[in-house]
Design a protein around this motif. Sequence first.
Motif, PDB file in Angstrom:
ATOM      1  N   VAL A 134      38.084  54.787  41.385  1.00  0.00           N
ATOM      2  CA  VAL A 134      38.964  53.633  41.560  1.00  0.00           C
ATOM      3  C   VAL A 134      38.084  52.481  42.017  1.00  0.00           C
ATOM      4  O   VAL A 134      37.414  52.564  43.048  1.00  0.00           O
ATOM      5  N   ALA A 135      38.068  51.406  41.214  1.00  0.00           N
ATOM      6  CA  ALA A 135      37.055  50.366  41.377  1.00  0.00           C
ATOM      7  C   ALA A 135      37.688  49.008  41.652  1.00  0.00           C
ATOM      8  O   ALA A 135      38.721  48.658  41.071  1.00  0.00           O
ATOM      9  N   LEU A 136      37.036  48.247  42.524  1.00  0.00           N
ATOM     10  CA  LEU A 136      37.475  46.905  42.890  1.00  0.00           C
ATOM     11  C   LEU A 136      36.319  45.935  42.630  1.00  0.00           C
ATOM     12  O   LEU A 136      35.195  46.154  43.091  1.00  0.00           O
ATOM     13  N   TYR A 137      36.615  44.858  41.868  1.00  0.00           N
ATOM     14  CA  TYR A 137      35.579  43.902  41.452  1.00  0.00           C
ATOM     15  C   TYR A 137      35.906  42.508  41.989  1.00  0.00           C
ATOM     16  O   TYR A 137      37.070  42.075  41.886  1.00  0.00           O
ATOM     17  N   PRO A 138      34.932  41.795  42.551  1.00  0.00           N
ATOM     18  CA  PRO A 138      35.180  40.383  42.892  1.00  0.00           C
ATOM     19  C   PRO A 138      35.590  39.637  41.629  1.00  0.00           C
ATOM     20  O   PRO A 138      34.920  39.734  40.590  1.00  0.00           O
ATOM     21  N   TRP A 139      36.695  38.918  41.709  1.00  0.00           N
ATOM     22  CA  TRP A 139      37.261  38.327  40.494  1.00  0.00           C
ATOM     23  C   TRP A 139      36.488  37.098  40.030  1.00  0.00           C
ATOM     24  O   TRP A 139      36.080  36.247  40.807  1.00  0.00           O
TER      25      TRP A 139
END
Length: 547
Positions: free
Chosen positions: A163-168
């Motif tokens: 589960v990945a979170l990327y700076p937009w």
Amino acid sequence: MLDKLKNYILIILILALFIPLLLQSCAQMANPPGGKKDTLAPKILESVPLNKSKNFKGKKIELIFNEYVSIRNLNQELLITPSIGTYQTKINPKGLSITIDSTLKDNTTYTFNFRNAIEDASERNVGKNIKLVFSTSNDIDSLQIKGNVKQLLNQKHPENILVALYPWNDSVSINTTKPYYFVKTDTSGNYLLENLAKGKYYMAAFHDINNNLLYNSNKEPVDFITEGYIDLNKNMEQNFAISLQNQDSLKINKSTATVKTVLYEFNRGIKSIQLENAPKTNLYYQLEDNKNIRFYQLNQSSTDTLFIRAKLTDSLDRSYQVPLKIKFREQTRKEKVQRVELNFEVKPGLGKLLSPLDSIQIKFTKPVHQWVSNGLQFKTEEGEVLSLPDEAFQWNQFQNNLVIKNLYLPSRTKFELYINKNTFIGVETDSSNVYTQKLEWQDTENYGSIDGKVISAKSNSHFIVELLKADNFEPYLTVKTQNQFEFKHVEPGLYIIRVIVDENNNGYWDIGNFKQKRKSETVHFFESKIKLKANFQISDLLINVQK
């Protein structure tokens, strides 16, 4: 005096024999009993920095545990967010140290999640949720995102899904950008992203098979948010339903030529084939494994070369014009081309009963060049011999699958399928042998039925309702509908009902496109498994797809 001497000697001999045995017995009895089995997992005794430390500027992380430990699969198990780049590890009897090669970022909260990497050395008790959190500033970020990941087509909850979170930003792409924060799901498909900073993020979940933190659409199931970004300023929950979304363009992987055939192997599924500039009288072909095309030689010299064009539609409904070169390998002098029997499979198979709606299917291993319809007959117990009219038979596009329609099958309870020798001639001039199979209609009272309705807020919606076998998710019956569905003549057993929201009404499930942020078509399940008994009707099931 002599008798006393003899007695002394006898006593000495007895003692010489028994003293070693006595000493051995005493030594065995002296072993201490085993202690209580260690069932406790290792815990952090000391760490540098301390957990939840602030303003840490060092380059060396140290952990000391309360007992001797072993470190297992650290490279796979240790999740560090945000990434610190490369680092060096040193293992100690009661801990480990990590030396960072680069400088930590300012104003950043770091999490070292060791997952299942730490276990005690004696009993292999795994230390659960061993984490070290610290900050390079005066504050520790404390926001969280939690949720669950399931597989879209079977509702199972897989482990180790990233589960990945990327700076937009406008150009963020999960196949070229590594995540800033990430975590992997547990055995129940749950995840928890902790110590997150406020900000705008893009989010996705995928099975990172090669552990490179980059999404590979060719082989990794995925799901993602369709919004441009999430504005994280409070704790939130986000669930995902992953599915394979292979976006690779159709292309030829390999071609193989033999004396009899030319095989083209493609990288993905093929839905339809049309040939252009192909001689209709002497070129046969078939689709194999839904992705490969095999061509057969018929009355054609192996020295001839055919240049044709294939109009192909892949599994994503994309059309291609593919030039193909058909040239069979020349036969060597020593090589003998052997003719073999033309094999086929009859469905329903041996020992299987015909349901009231069944047709008979004869599936061949290669295209059939010629056949004689009256060479296929039915014999009844009453002595009848029945031949069928031509309209009773239906061949598929490749001439390798023959259906005998249900309407024309004998009405007698029991009968026999009889196929004469040489009824079918294959494209390689191989012929079928004599074949017989006893068939029997199943009593309708041995079946059950299931019916219900799909509830949707949208009008004019289209659905594909599938009845699946509960043990392996194999499709049993399928109905295309706008609301009502009914499955008749269903064998007793345990089933699952799956509903695909057919948004474009093309009759099959469409995968998503991560580049366009378009999800796969939605899939819903009836809330529980269905146990169907013989001569039993389950009615008025409601499946709500508004959720």
